[in-house]
Design an enzyme around this catalytic site. Structure first.
Site, mmCIF file in Angstrom:
data_model
loop_
_atom_site.group_PDB
_atom_site.id
_atom_site.type_symbol
_atom_site.label_atom_id
_atom_site.label_comp_id
_atom_site.label_asym_id
_atom_site.label_seq_id
_atom_site.Cartn_x
_atom_site.Cartn_y
_atom_site.Cartn_z
ATOM 1 N N HIS A 221 0.665 -1.140 -0.051
ATOM 2 C CA HIS A 221 -0.070 0.166 0.093
ATOM 3 C C HIS A 221 1.021 1.277 0.061
ATOM 4 C CE1 HIS A 221 -4.066 -1.764 0.725
ATOM 5 N NE2 HIS A 221 -3.212 -2.933 1.392
ATOM 6 N N ASP A 284 -0.885 -4.837 6.113
ATOM 7 C CA ASP A 284 -1.992 -5.733 5.537
ATOM 8 C C ASP A 284 -1.812 -5.850 3.941
ATOM 9 O OD1 ASP A 284 -2.469 -2.850 5.167
ATOM 10 O OD2 ASP A 284 -4.404 -3.317 4.159
ATOM 11 N N GLU A 285 -2.167 -6.872 3.215
ATOM 12 C CA GLU A 285 -2.268 -7.287 1.885
ATOM 13 C C GLU A 285 -1.056 -7.033 1.221
ATOM 14 O OE1 GLU A 285 -6.942 -6.021 1.194
ATOM 15 O OE2 GLU A 285 -5.475 -4.332 1.278
ATOM 16 N N ALA A 286 0.124 -7.421 1.792
ATOM 17 C CA ALA A 286 1.509 -7.057 1.311
ATOM 18 C C ALA A 286 1.697 -8.284 0.258
ATOM 19 C CB ALA A 286 2.470 -7.281 2.526
ATOM 20 N N MET A 287 0.773 -8.263 -0.762
ATOM 21 C CA MET A 287 0.774 -9.330 -1.762
ATOM 22 C C MET A 287 2.270 -9.450 -2.781
ATOM 23 S SD MET A 287 -2.614 -8.985 -1.135
ATOM 24 C CE MET A 287 -3.662 -8.723 -2.513
#
Ligand code: TNX
Length: 477
Positions: A221, A284-287
């Protein structure tokens, strides 16, 4: 039904008769200090009277029994007097909010006789504003704080950065704000807070017993930061700002030294500007970050947060890393396999803030007819937002692990203050009750009546709330 107070007080005993508010209903305060005088002045302004020295029919006393704790209060309304007592100024402030709800918005100014003894179930009762996807003015944020305070919420989490925008000025890294803050989802002009504006928000909230929790989301992000300083990206290449709503595509470069200069400067500045004990680092969501890199990164960042004297908070994914005891994790995911990381965090001595997406996400649509909002976690009716218990959400996360609740308002679809209020109200009011009131004694059947009774007050404040069909809204005129 007794008076319709939200959050439902621990104990409420109706008396007989009522206190009639008149010009002579002045307020006295003991002991008199800046904190108690401010609360007494707030009470006098609710009544339309003033604070006086010496005897008065309305008394505010900082002398409560210890059982009231840091935020509890006792309020006794009788035909000739009103007495508000607490241990701490926050308790007095919460008592004033109760009184605001007891006073009819229209008609005769009669407050029904009642005795209330009250204190919160959880110390963490929060709301989050995503000012990154769409920016919100200082004025909008303050208005939101006012509404939070009315329902005894005490934490304002500001999501200050994301792929679409960076919203706070950082000394030494000016382009984060001037470039990274220059647009938003859909391509509007965006914006950012100067440090003075951020401090103004922090002070405004503190005067209402709301603590600001700043979040800089990392290592994912971060597109707005990478576009502002390409050296933070592994490829070092310049990039345009991003105005879409995808997630999971950006990452800080985990092995570059400059990454940790950046993190240290940003965390240091936020720590200096924020009197509260917490810094939220996202996570979060550290894809776009490999697992091993993610784990190493969180380890380094938590050391930096600790060096600056703060307690680290992260979204539940940080449970994948080795955490210091006392770290806070914010649970959000509904997928049981994924949410097991919250339990892993607890095993490492972390405490949990509960924000389950299918109950607490204020950006979910109410139902198929809602035009604003997203629906990836399902529709969330007013009842869905109310009828759940934070200590029964995740296997391995029980009563002693949960610090409280928080409702995030992600803003991909939220452009204006009216939009924000429409999604937040009335669901946030239910979250406030979950955070404050004992689980025993809470029921949807009783709550919907009390919620319906809030309509005249919300209307008088100009709140653009959703008149959910399942709630018996009291008419405002
Ligand atoms: C997931 S929940 C996100 C956010 C989005 C949100 C939209 C979480 C920690 N991350 O980036 O804005 O869904 O509902």
């Amino acid at each position: 039904m007794g008076p319709a107070v939200i959050p439902k007080p621990v104990s409420l005993t109706p008396g007989s008769g009522a206190f009639v508010v008149r010009a002579s209903s002045t307020v006295s305060v003991t002991p008199s200090n800046p904190d108690t005088r401010r609360v007494a002045a707030a009470l006098a302004s609710v009544l339309g009277t003033k604070v006086v020295r010496g005897p008065a029919p309305v008394t505010v006393e900082l002398a409560g029994p210890a059982q009231l704790g840091d935020e509890g209060y006792e309020l006794t309304v009788a035909p000739g007097s009103i007495r508000l007592v607490a241990n701490r100024p926050a308790g007095l402030f919460h008592g004033v909010q109760t009184l605001r709800q007891l006073l009819p918005v229209r008609g005769p100014r009669r407050i029904p006789a009642v005795r209330i003894r009250d204190r919160p179930r959880f110390g963490w009762r929060g709301a989050m504003l995503d000012v990154a996807r769409h920016f919100r003015s200082v004025r909008d944020v303050k208005r939101f704080v006012d509404l939070m305070a009315l329902y005894k919420l005490n934490r304002l989490h500001l999501h200050l950065s994301d792929d679409q925008g960076w919203r706070i000025a950082i000394t030494g890294w000016p382009r984060l704000a001037t470039h990274g803050g220059s647009t938003q989802v859909g391509g509007g002009t965006g914006g950012y807070y100067t440090q003075a504006q951020y401090e103004d928000i922090v002070r405004y909230a503190a005067a209402r017993y709301v603590t600001v929790v700043p979040e800089i989301d990392m290592p994912g992000h971060v597109h707005a930061a990478l576009s502002s300083y390409p050296k933070l990206a592994c490829d070092g290449k310049p990039s345009q700002l991003y105005t879409g709503i995808d997630v999971g595509f950006s990452s800080l470069c985990i092995d570059k030294a400059v990454t940790y200069e950046f993190v240290s400067d940003v965390v240091g500045e936020l720590a200096r500007l924020t009197p509260g004990p917490w810094i939220h680092i996202g996570g979060d969501e550290a894809m776009a970050t490999k697992t091993a890199d993610y784990v190493r990164f969180v380890g380094r960042v938590q050391a930096i947060v600790a060096e600056h004297g703060k307690v680290m908070i992260g979204w539940e994914e940080i449970g994948r890393a080795r955490l210091r005891r006392g770290t806070l994790v914010q649970h959000w995911n509904l997928d049981p396999a994924k949410s097991a990381v919250s339990a892993r965090a607890v095993q490492q001595g972390a405490k949990v803030i509960m924000s389950p997406a299918d109950h607490a996400y204020l950006d979910m649509k109410y139902d198929a007819s809602t035009s604003l909002g997203l629906r990836w976690a399902g529709y969330t009716s007013v009842q869905d937002a109310y009828a759940w218990d934070p200590v029964r959400q995740v296997a391995g996360v029980g009563a002693s692990d949960v610090l409280g609740v928080e409702a995030p308002l992600w803003s991909e679809t939220v452009q204006s203050n009216r939009d924000a209020e429409y999604l937040a109200f009335p669901r946030l009011i239910g979250i406030a009750e979950i955070g404050w009131s004992p689980a025993r004694g809470r029921s949807w059947a009783d709550y919907r009546q009390r919620l319906g009774a809030q309509a005249p007050l919300l209307d008088s404040l100009g709140v653009n709330f959703y008149r959910a069909p399942e709630v018996p809204w009291r008419r405002s005129s």
